[in-house]
Design an enzyme around this catalytic site. Structure first.
Site, PDB file in Angstrom:
ATOM      1  N   ASP A  84      -0.068  -1.357  -3.405  1.00  8.50           N
ATOM      2  CA  ASP A  84       1.191  -0.804  -2.909  1.00  8.50           C
ATOM      3  C   ASP A  84       0.997   0.621  -2.412  1.00  8.50           C
ATOM      4  O   ASP A  84       0.257   1.410  -3.017  1.00  8.50           O
ATOM      5  CB  ASP A  84       2.253  -0.779  -4.018  1.00  8.50           C
ATOM      6  CG  ASP A  84       2.576  -2.171  -4.533  1.00  8.50           C
ATOM      7  OD1 ASP A  84       2.130  -3.150  -3.898  1.00  8.50           O
ATOM      8  OD2 ASP A  84       3.278  -2.272  -5.549  1.00  8.50           O
ATOM      9  N   LYS A 113      13.540   8.697  -8.174  1.00 10.05           N
ATOM     10  CA  LYS A 113      12.697   7.807  -7.366  1.00 10.05           C
ATOM     11  C   LYS A 113      13.382   7.328  -6.093  1.00 10.05           C
ATOM     12  O   LYS A 113      12.846   7.484  -4.991  1.00 10.05           O
ATOM     13  CB  LYS A 113      12.250   6.601  -8.200  1.00 10.05           C
ATOM     14  CG  LYS A 113      11.340   5.648  -7.414  1.00 10.05           C
ATOM     15  CD  LYS A 113      10.804   4.519  -8.276  1.00 10.05           C
ATOM     16  CE  LYS A 113       9.898   3.609  -7.456  1.00 10.05           C
ATOM     17  NZ  LYS A 113       9.314   2.515  -8.250  1.00 10.05           N
ATOM     18  N   ASP A 136       5.265  -2.513   2.417  1.00 10.51           N
ATOM     19  CA  ASP A 136       4.226  -1.503   2.202  1.00 10.51           C
ATOM     20  C   ASP A 136       3.246  -1.955   1.132  1.00 10.51           C
ATOM     21  O   ASP A 136       2.539  -1.147   0.542  1.00 10.51           O
ATOM     22  CB  ASP A 136       4.847  -0.156   1.814  1.00 10.51           C
ATOM     23  CG  ASP A 136       5.601  -0.230   0.489  1.00 10.51           C
ATOM     24  OD1 ASP A 136       5.874  -1.352   0.028  1.00 10.51           O
ATOM     25  OD2 ASP A 136       5.921   0.834  -0.075  1.00 10.51           O
TER      26      ASP A 136
END
Length: 906
Positions: free
Chosen positions: A560, A654, A835
């Protein structure tokens, strides 16, 4: 009742399609050919059933007007009824003599008796509900009742119309007269209530509270009498019939065919509209497939339409998900072989259901107390016990209702999640005995790759854990190393160097093997960050331990990106500061940008707790009544203390940091903090310190915003530059003297490094959003459609460019990684999520290299910012050139360092 007559769709042309059957039969055998076409046929049948079920649910709830079959009709009839209402208002205003009972409620939104006592001058200020809103309300109520046999009587419909208009007038005044208060304190809470009864009860409480504070002029609502409501509703029905012909009044028939004079009139849809709605509903039901996985490799993409599934179907798949066929046609002649190859490699990857994980899923999802927190419970959480004195103790009643409301709010989300969970489990069981299944893929208009079916490897932890790749290889020593890294990542031990991740696995080997041996009794695995993916790892780890390094392992291991949006901005700008924060540079430790930001926020919190501003209490005078009410603005010292008590970790920051690269603004960060952190904390009893949630969210949003923008300065600069470019392109240039248009507003176009063209073209709709207090909202026509493209929406062009540009870059990087990994390293199994790139353990080491090599190649071979400028510079007018900021300067990041970074994609 005048029900819709929706014909049954015949999808036999899918299952009996000769050409795809012959192709599939030749390559995969008759049985596989029949099963694949049967699945494609079933997808349309399931889609039809889903559509009709939704239609039935909306009809029963009186919400038929919100169904896709009815929306175009609402859009068409709305201006017609609006005009008829306006005409009637004017006719009555100019008429002599006593006004009809319905006039004042419809014209001014007040009861007739009150209107007469007000006098003409005061009455002029009472604008009432707009004709547009009355028209929408009337159409929605009537369409909502025309299909319900017990609700379709004329008196019932008239009464409901009258009540609905009174509610709109009564509670709509809160939105109109106290707009700022409504937006800040009421709107979001109102939207959370489900159903008219609960919405109205909430608004009654709001109204009473506002009046007690001297708002709304301090006046209680003068209710309309029942007969007045009936007059209003009857008049609206008449105007609807006169203006649109949507409904007609009928009576039950006697045996001889004559009207039953003893029966009440029924409000029924006119036959022409029944036929129109039936045809549209049938057509929509036939083009709403619920796509499923394939049992043979998907049809390769060779052009922009018709890949993925083998039969043509009513709605063939498009390679690119666009808003119109016209937009899709742009790609028809585009030469982009690498793009086609990447998508075909992705969908040609065989998968299978992980039966061991599925067996556990089948059991655990039905446990009353499931140890996996993300599994939605079977039943609603129990309501808090009602206080014995709830009927007499106002404080106790309010406290209980607040706790109960949190339970109901969570249950609404639980029901939705439970339905999705049960669907995914059913799909996994359906395909469990297939040796291999495949997932067709296509892209959004920015080039991000998506699986088409609802059940797919891009799903949640349970779905991903229930799937594994179908083709494995002997794991070998290197593959076993990467399997351990993957296991630690699934456990949430992913912010430490690789040796520490390996150490975590080896120290917990006993727990891992026990979980694999008896997962229903040894539930240690449920405590991990991604429990089902971790359980899948446990089974594979046990397999290696039992069979050795020749064990054939097909578990997908993913690499990732580390906040990929900022990674791409840092790479394209050679920003070493931002690049270091997102692991583009070699380091002995993992850089955690979310924690970096959280640490900066905590520094400020400790400063504010000691030296921050104090709480301010103001007495605010109401402009109309002069009465005072208290306004409390919490000081920095109080807000900081609240957040320090709660604890600010990377979890709090986050999402806000992640979405910065995708164009989020401080206002969005505030909403994210409120939804992701504060509200859940309040619901579960851990957020009692947040006495003023909105203020706490706004305070934290500013701290996060300030911290992240000084951490990734270059990324912020690039986003601002992109916005400037989009703003100039979307601007209309006129001659200052003659006002002649010298350059029209332009859309934005660019090409990604692997050749995928992106068109960003947000246009203004020839419609406006009209929102009613209780009956929802709808788009209504502002002008008649001329068939020409509407004007470019400058605001959306500017706000959308940063996220769309960076999404297109990470989409390109993913596709280039797939092609490079296949051509250079022979990898042919891919697990892809935007991603994140994954493959089997034996090939993981090569994919680890490939994802870095393509990142370096992307930005060594392409100056994407300069290329973007070159593609639009010629479209600027000469008068705009000096307004365009210089292309952002590049920093000193050495792209080759990415090759040596362990944690860039890990």
């Amino acid at each position: 009742m005048n029900a819709l007559n929706i014909g049954r769709n015949d999808f036999s042309e899918i299952e009996l399609a000769a050409i795809p059957y012959n192709i599939l039969s030749e390559h995969y055998g008759d049985q596989a050919a029949r099963e694949q076409l049967a699945l494609e046929h079933e997808a349309y049948e399931l889609g039809r059933q889903r559509f009709l079920k939704m239609l039935e649910r909306q009809v029963k709830a009186g919400e038929f007007a919100d169904n896709a079959a009815a929306k175009p009709l609402v859009l068409t009839l709305h201006p017609q009824l609006t005009k008829r209402i306006d005409d009637w208002k004017e006719e009555q205003a100019n008429a002599r003599g006593k006004k009809p009972r319905a006039y004042y409620p419809i014209k001014h939104g007040v009861a007739s008796e009150l209107a007469v006592s007000m006098g003409a001058e005061v009455l002029k200020e009472k604008r009432g509900v707009s004709s547009e809103a009355i028209a929408l309300l009337t159409i929605k109520v009537v369409l909502g009742n025309a299909h319900r046999p017990l609700k379709g009587h004329n008196p019932a419909v008239s009464s409901q119309l009258g009540k609905a208009l009174e509610d709109e007038a009564r509670f709509g005044r809160i939105r109109e007269q106290e707009a700022a208060y409504f937006k800040k304190n009421v709107a979001d809470q109102l939207d959370k209530r489900v159903g008219h009864v609960y919405k109205k009860a909430f608004m009654q409480v709001v109204e009473a509270d506002m009046i007690s504070k001297g708002m709304l002029g301090g006046d209680n609502w003068a209710s309309w009498k029942t007969d007045e409501q009936m007059h209003v509703g009857t008049k609206l029905l008449e105007l609807l019939i006169e203006g649109t012909g949507l409904v007609e009044m009928t009576k039950n028939k006697m045996a001889d065919g004559s009207d039953d004079v003893t029966s009440m009139q029924m409000v029924q849809l006119a036959p022409a509209f029944v036929e129109l709605l039936s045809k549209r509903a049938g057509a929509l039901a036939g083009i709403s497939p619920m796509h499923q996985p394939c049992v043979v490799p998907p049809k390769p993409w060779v052009e922009t339409v018709g890949g993925g599934y083998w039969s043509v179907g009513r709605r063939p798949l498009a390679l690119v998900r666009t808003h119109s066929k016209k937009a899709l046609r742009r790609y028809a002649d585009v030469h982009m072989p690498e793009v086609y190859k990447a998508v075909n490699l992705a969908q040609n990857t065989p998968w299978k259901v992980n039966k061991k994980v599925l067996a556990v899923v089948n059991e655990i999802v039905n446990w009353k107390h499931c140890p996996v927190g993300d599994v939605p419970a079977i039943e609603r959480e129990e309501l808090p016990p009602r206080p014995d004195d709830i009927d007499t103790n106002e404080v106790a009643r309010k406290a209980w209702r607040k706790e109960a409301a949190a339970v109901y709010r969570k249950d609404k989300a639980r029901q939705s999640r439970r339905c999705r969970c049960e669907f995914m489990v059913a799909q996994a069981n359906k395909f469990a005995n297939h040796k291999a299944i495949w997932f067709p893929y296509n892209m959004d208009w920015r080039g991000r790759v998506y699986a088409v079916s609802m059940f797919n490897p891009q799903g949640n932890d349970m779905t991903k854990g229930s799937l594994t790749l179908a083709k494995g290889k002997p794991i070998g020593l290197d593959g076993f190393y990467w399997l351990k890294i993957h296991g630690a990542n699934c456990a949430g031990v992913d912010k430490v160097p690789f040796p520490e991740r390996i150490k975590f696995i080896e120290e917990n080997e006993g727990n891992i093997l026990a979980s694999a041996a008896d997962p229903l009794n040894n539930t240690w695995w449920t405590q991990q960050d991604s429990p089902f993916c971790f359980l899948a790892f446990c089974f594979e780890y046990a397999g290696v331990k039992h069979h050795g390094l020749n064990y054939n392992c097909s578990l997908p291991l993913a690499f990732d990106g580390s906040c990929s949006g900022i990674q791409h901005f840092s790479a394209m700008l050679r920003d070493s500061i931002g690049g270091r924060a997102v692991n583009l540079l070699p380091s002995d430790t993992v850089q955690d940008i979310y924690k970096i930001v959280a640490d900066k926020v905590n520094e400020v919190l400790h400063q504010h707790a000691v030296n921050g501003s104090q709480t301010v209490v103001e007495q605010i005078a109401d402009k109309e009544t002069g009465e005072f009410h208290e306004k409390v603005t919490l000081g920095e010292s109080v807000l900081a203390a609240q957040w320090l008590q709660y604890g600010v970790t990377r979890k709090v920051t986050k999402r806000s940091v992640m979405t910065l690269a995708y164009g989020s603004k401080e206002s969005l960060v505030r909403q994210q903090v409120l939804e992701d952190t504060i509200q859940p904390a309040i619901d579960n009893g851990e957020g009692l310190m947040f006495t003023h949630p909105n203020q706490a969210a706004g305070y934290m949003a500013k701290l996060i915003w300030d911290a992240v923008t000084v951490t990734v300065v270059a990324a912020v600069e690039a986003m601002n530059w992109l916005k400037s470019a989009a703003k100039l392109l979307a601007a209309e240039v006129k001659d200052k003297k003659t006002k002649e248009v010298l350059r029209k507003r332009c859309a934005i176009h660019w090409v990604t490094p692997d050749g995928f063209p992106v068109w960003q073209e947000y246009r203004k709709q020839n419609q406006a959003r009209l929102k009613l207090v209780f009956l929802g909202q709808a788009n209504v026509k502002m002008t008649y459609n001329t068939g020409k493209d509407s004007e470019i929406d400058a605001h959306k062009q500017e706000s959308g460019i940063a996220p769309n540009f960076v999404h297109s870059q990470d989409g390109s990087h993913l596709r280039m990684t797939v092609v490079h990994a296949n051509e250079v390293y022979g990898i042919d199994s891919f697990a892809l999520i935007h991603d994140s790139s994954g493959t089997i353990p034996a090939d993981a080491g090569n994919l680890f290299k490939a994802v870095r090599e393509t990142m370096v190649k992307t930005y060594e071979d392409n100056d994407v910012i300069a290329d973007f400028y070159d593609q639009f510079a010629d479209q600027l007018h000469e008068s705009q050139l000096d307004k365009m900021p210089a292309v952002p300067a590049k920093g000193d990041l050495n792209l080759r360092d990415i090759l040596e970074s362990d944690f860039a994609f890990a």
